[in-house]
Design a protein around this motif. Structure first.
Motif, PDB file in Angstrom:
ATOM      1  N   ALA A  13     -91.643  -7.861 -51.060  1.00 46.67           N
ATOM      2  CA  ALA A  13     -91.629  -6.396 -50.968  1.00 46.67           C
ATOM      3  C   ALA A  13     -92.916  -5.808 -51.527  1.00 46.67           C
ATOM      4  O   ALA A  13     -93.463  -4.838 -50.994  1.00 46.67           O
ATOM      5  CB  ALA A  13     -90.417  -5.830 -51.698  1.00 46.67           C
ATOM      6  N   ALA A  14     -93.423  -6.401 -52.614  1.00 47.27           N
ATOM      7  CA  ALA A  14     -94.667  -5.909 -53.219  1.00 47.27           C
ATOM      8  C   ALA A  14     -95.846  -6.098 -52.267  1.00 47.27           C
ATOM      9  O   ALA A  14     -96.694  -5.201 -52.121  1.00 47.27           O
ATOM     10  CB  ALA A  14     -94.930  -6.640 -54.537  1.00 47.27           C
ATOM     11  N   VAL A  15     -95.918  -7.256 -51.610  1.00 48.85           N
ATOM     12  CA  VAL A  15     -96.981  -7.499 -50.626  1.00 48.85           C
ATOM     13  C   VAL A  15     -96.914  -6.454 -49.517  1.00 48.85           C
ATOM     14  O   VAL A  15     -97.931  -5.904 -49.080  1.00 48.85           O
ATOM     15  CB  VAL A  15     -96.859  -8.922 -50.047  1.00 48.85           C
ATOM     16  N   THR A  16     -95.699  -6.156 -49.069  1.00 57.42           N
ATOM     17  CA  THR A  16     -95.521  -5.190 -47.988  1.00 57.42           C
ATOM     18  C   THR A  16     -96.054  -3.816 -48.361  1.00 57.42           C
ATOM     19  O   THR A  16     -96.835  -3.217 -47.608  1.00 57.42           O
ATOM     20  CB  THR A  16     -94.027  -5.076 -47.615  1.00 57.42           C
ATOM     21  N   VAL A  17     -95.647  -3.296 -49.512  1.00 57.97           N
ATOM     22  CA  VAL A  17     -96.041  -1.923 -49.852  1.00 57.97           C
ATOM     23  C   VAL A  17     -97.537  -1.827 -50.121  1.00 57.97           C
ATOM     24  O   VAL A  17     -98.169  -0.808 -49.790  1.00 57.97           O
ATOM     25  CB  VAL A  17     -95.226  -1.389 -51.057  1.00 57.97           C
ATOM     26  N   VAL A  18     -98.135  -2.878 -50.685  1.00 61.23           N
ATOM     27  CA  VAL A  18     -99.584  -2.851 -50.924  1.00 61.23           C
ATOM     28  C   VAL A  18    -100.339  -2.813 -49.593  1.00 61.23           C
ATOM     29  O   VAL A  18    -101.280  -2.024 -49.405  1.00 61.23           O
ATOM     30  CB  VAL A  18    -100.026  -4.057 -51.771  1.00 61.23           C
ATOM     31  N   LEU A  19     -99.940  -3.657 -48.648  1.00 56.73           N
ATOM     32  CA  LEU A  19    -100.628  -3.709 -47.357  1.00 56.73           C
ATOM     33  C   LEU A  19    -100.371  -2.455 -46.537  1.00 56.73           C
ATOM     34  O   LEU A  19    -101.269  -1.970 -45.835  1.00 56.73           O
ATOM     35  CB  LEU A  19    -100.205  -4.957 -46.588  1.00 56.73           C
ATOM     36  N   TRP A  20     -99.156  -1.907 -46.591  1.00 62.62           N
ATOM     37  CA  TRP A  20     -98.887  -0.665 -45.873  1.00 62.62           C
ATOM     38  C   TRP A  20     -99.686   0.494 -46.461  1.00 62.62           C
ATOM     39  O   TRP A  20    -100.123   1.380 -45.729  1.00 62.62           O
ATOM     40  CB  TRP A  20     -97.389  -0.360 -45.887  1.00 62.62           C
TER      41      TRP A  20
END
Length: 313
Positions: A13-20
């Motif tokens: 989830a952390a990877v997702t929000v950083v990339l988004w």
């Protein structure tokens, strides 16, 4: 050991929000050279190609038949409609207004998840979303340009929020039958096919666009689309749609930070306060109440309705 199964979903989830969050910075550059439909198509083609390569390397075949309804709906609404409409809406309203309107999406995810998926509505989730939404509104107000908002732009951003929410809720059941990589790959492919009418625009604009804009479009496809949507699906398979939707409220805070670091846009006091509220709300929504039994605390509710079987990839 009790908490170890939750580490990877949280990291995903952390990877997702950083990339988004990083996507908003790239869209600024690519959006100057590419129209909304062309940008969406180019991004989805880059994403589908990247995902397809990983699918072949991992030798994962077609998803089971039961997963296809969710894949098709999420591909059309989230990968297709959402990306085109959001790109278009951001040309009609300022970035702050767009951010406020699109952040209605997580609220809709919670409501639709409760209605259609039977997901619970814990008090902490609702309280955290109220705090985060207030922070998103504060960030949006601080970034808004007065007078730069058309009725069409507002409607497009609202449509983007609806498409995003409906796509997430449709994707959740598909993840019970197929892996995160399968669901993401074929959802991205469905979105790319839906955007094929913009092929002429993409070819024409690619010939005139600066290299930096094209590279940003490719970046959007490889990282915020291929990688981030896969890590999102991985985490979504292991928690509720509502909790995942609430997690995306960290994106406005990260956008503020990245704009400060990479675009030299110094945030004001209201912007910083709004970003802090977003993060605080996410922390509250992701927290769980303390229980007297350690084992029960670690296993409470990571999968909707306690369903057994294959929850992920």
């Amino acid at each position: 050991m009790t908490n170890s199964p939750r580490v990877l979903p949280l990291a995903a989830a952390a990877v997702t929000v950083v990339l988004w969050a990083s996507a908003f910075v790239s869209i600024r550059s690519a959006g100057d050279a590419y129209s909304p439909g062309a940008l969406a198509l180019g991004r989805l083609l880059a994403g589908a190609l990247t995902l397809g390569c990983f699918l072949l390397v991992r030798r994962e075949g077609l998803p089971p038949r039961a997963a296809w309804p969710g894949i098709v709906v999420s591909g059309l609404l989230w990968f297709g409609v959402y990306m085109v409409v959001l790109n278009w809406g951001e040309q009609e309203v300022d970035a702050g207004t767009a951010a406020m309107l699109v952040n209605i999406g997580p609220v809709l995810i919670v409501l639709l998840g409760s209605r259609l998926l039977g997901e619970p509505l814990p008090r902490r989730l609702l309280a955290g979303m109220v705090v985060s939404f207030a922070g998103a509104v504060a960030v949006g107000l601080s970034m808004s340009d007065e007078g730069h908002a058309s009725v069409l732009g507002v409607l497009l951003c609202l449509l983007a929020a609806v498409g995003y929410a409906a796509g997430v809720v449709a994707q959740k059941p598909a993840l019970r039958h197929a892996g995160a990589l399968q669901v993401t790959t074929f959802g991205c492919l469905v979105g790319a096919v839906a955007c094929l009418p913009f092929t002429g625009q993409l070819v024409d604009q690619a010939g005139r666009a600066p290299l930096s804009a094209t590279l940003n479009m490719v970046y959007l496809g490889v990282f915020p689309t291929a990688l981030a949507f896969t890590t999102w699906a991985y985490a979504l398979a292991r928690t509720t749609a509502g909790r995942m939707g609430a997690t995306t409220y960290a994106v406005p805070a990260l956008v503020v930070l990245m704009s400060w670091l990479f675009l030299d846009e110094l945030p004001g006091a209201l912007t910083l306060a709004g970003g802090a509220l977003c993060l605080a709300g996410v922390a509250v929504s992701r927290s769980r109440p303390r229980t007297s039994g350690g084992a029960g605390a670690g296993t409470a509710g990571p999968v909707t309705g306690g369903r057994r079987g294959r929850p992920g990839p």
